[in-house]
Design an enzyme around this catalytic site. Sequence first.
Site, PDB file in Angstrom:
ATOM      1  N   PHE A 138       0.643  -1.594   0.251  1.00  0.00           N
ATOM      2  CA  PHE A 138      -0.137  -0.346   0.136  1.00  0.00           C
ATOM      3  C   PHE A 138       1.222   1.517  -0.118  1.00  0.00           C
ATOM      4  CE2 PHE A 138      -2.890   3.122   1.316  1.00  0.00           C
ATOM      5  CZ  PHE A 138      -3.933   3.485   1.292  1.00  0.00           C
ATOM      6  N   ASP A 223       9.248   2.675   2.033  1.00  0.00           N
ATOM      7  CA  ASP A 223       8.052   3.568   1.958  1.00  0.00           C
ATOM      8  C   ASP A 223       7.793   3.694   3.287  1.00  0.00           C
ATOM      9  OD1 ASP A 223       5.349   4.115   2.724  1.00  0.00           O
ATOM     10  OD2 ASP A 223       4.793   3.645   1.272  1.00  0.00           O
ATOM     11  N   LYS A 252       2.327  10.856   7.708  1.00  0.00           N
ATOM     12  CA  LYS A 252       1.501   9.802   9.174  1.00  0.00           C
ATOM     13  C   LYS A 252       2.236  10.378  10.509  1.00  0.00           C
ATOM     14  CE  LYS A 252      -0.387   5.456   7.142  1.00  0.00           C
ATOM     15  NZ  LYS A 252      -1.404   6.056   7.917  1.00  0.00           N
TER      16      LYS A 252
END
Length: 416
Positions: A138, A223, A252
């Site tokens: 993702f 990532d 985040k």
Amino acid sequence: MTKADSLALYGQVMVPNYAPVSVIPVRGQGARLWDQAGTEYIDFAGGVAVNALGHCHPLLVDALIEQGHRLWHASNVFANEPAIRLAHALTQATFADRVFFANSGAEANEAAFKLARRYGLNTGDDDKYEIVAALNSFHGRSLFTVCVAGQSKYSDGFGPLVSGIRHVPFNDIAALEAVVSSRTCAVVLEPIQGESGVTPAHRAYLERARELCDRHGALLIFDEVQTGMGRLGTLFAYEYFGVVPDVMTLAKAIGCGFPLAAMLTTDAVAQHLGVGSHGSTFGGNPLACAVGEAALRLINQPDVLRGVEERHARLTSALREIGQRHGVFEAVRGIGLLLGCVLAGPWKGRARDVMNRCLEHGVMVLQAGTDVVRLAPSLVIDPAEMDEGLQRMEAALKSLASEQPHPIETTIGESV
């Protein structure tokens, strides 16, 4: 406004791409949240690994207020002091020499993938544009990032997909060796696949990816949107695994709830994104970067990072005991404070049911796919609050187990 009124209005005015739970938080402090009715919750979800320092940390609030009285926005026509300071702090703390700021993980990854394509075409032939990625990964919700992710549920229905992307099974070294070639401009991997089940990479897999990229002149992109900023007990996951990428993306927890993201890379690689090749209106916003600077300073402390390891041991031990008592979990896996409780036999497919029942008992958890309950609490959650959350979680699981017609006994394993 009552909960019923809020949800009714939500249904009228919001695009129906989300299916929110019925709780509407209105206030947070530390590891606790309160909804419109004043009901209190222990937060083991962390805003999906965002609130690394809990809710409304006073030093982050102070940083935001102070910058709010100085400068909110000036556009990327100008440099600004908070962005310069944060970029310098990030390069001092990492392998990187250069930083590009954005607002979300998808934007940071979009920048990384565009950089990879430009790098490949500048350093190789016209066909050096392939990106190799893992199945069930993702990387965001833009069209480019959903194509890289290798999950059809995110990319189906949006017309022709971005071409030149090769997908391989995660942690499969032979599969990786079979596709990385002179046509590859980048290999992109999550050190832990978060959304699809909290599955950590094998160190040997990441090491081999590094070797293959070096051999074929490709970039290794990590990532670290979920794993960065102390989540694993090291400031970044690449340090935990001992494998240094060429490009790293963050979001985040870098802003601990204030929208902020970054792509980090080396001097040599950064030169391939020259003036005008990429940009972001709000990327490097002074408010966001002021908060990010304070967050990095607070997280990058030995006692905070050491505390992640201590909380990991306490939390995983308790989760295994709870899972075994009620026959709900077959394994607890993950690193640091990014954990996945794998549902056992008859509970498979019911991660959302578990999440909702936990909510009814005053504790917030997440799901990672249909078979895994995910926890990503604050890195500094008080041990007493963690114990209270575990008690609430056990009450929820006991309630669910009592409804299961044939309870099962299971031995809980560890999967790292």
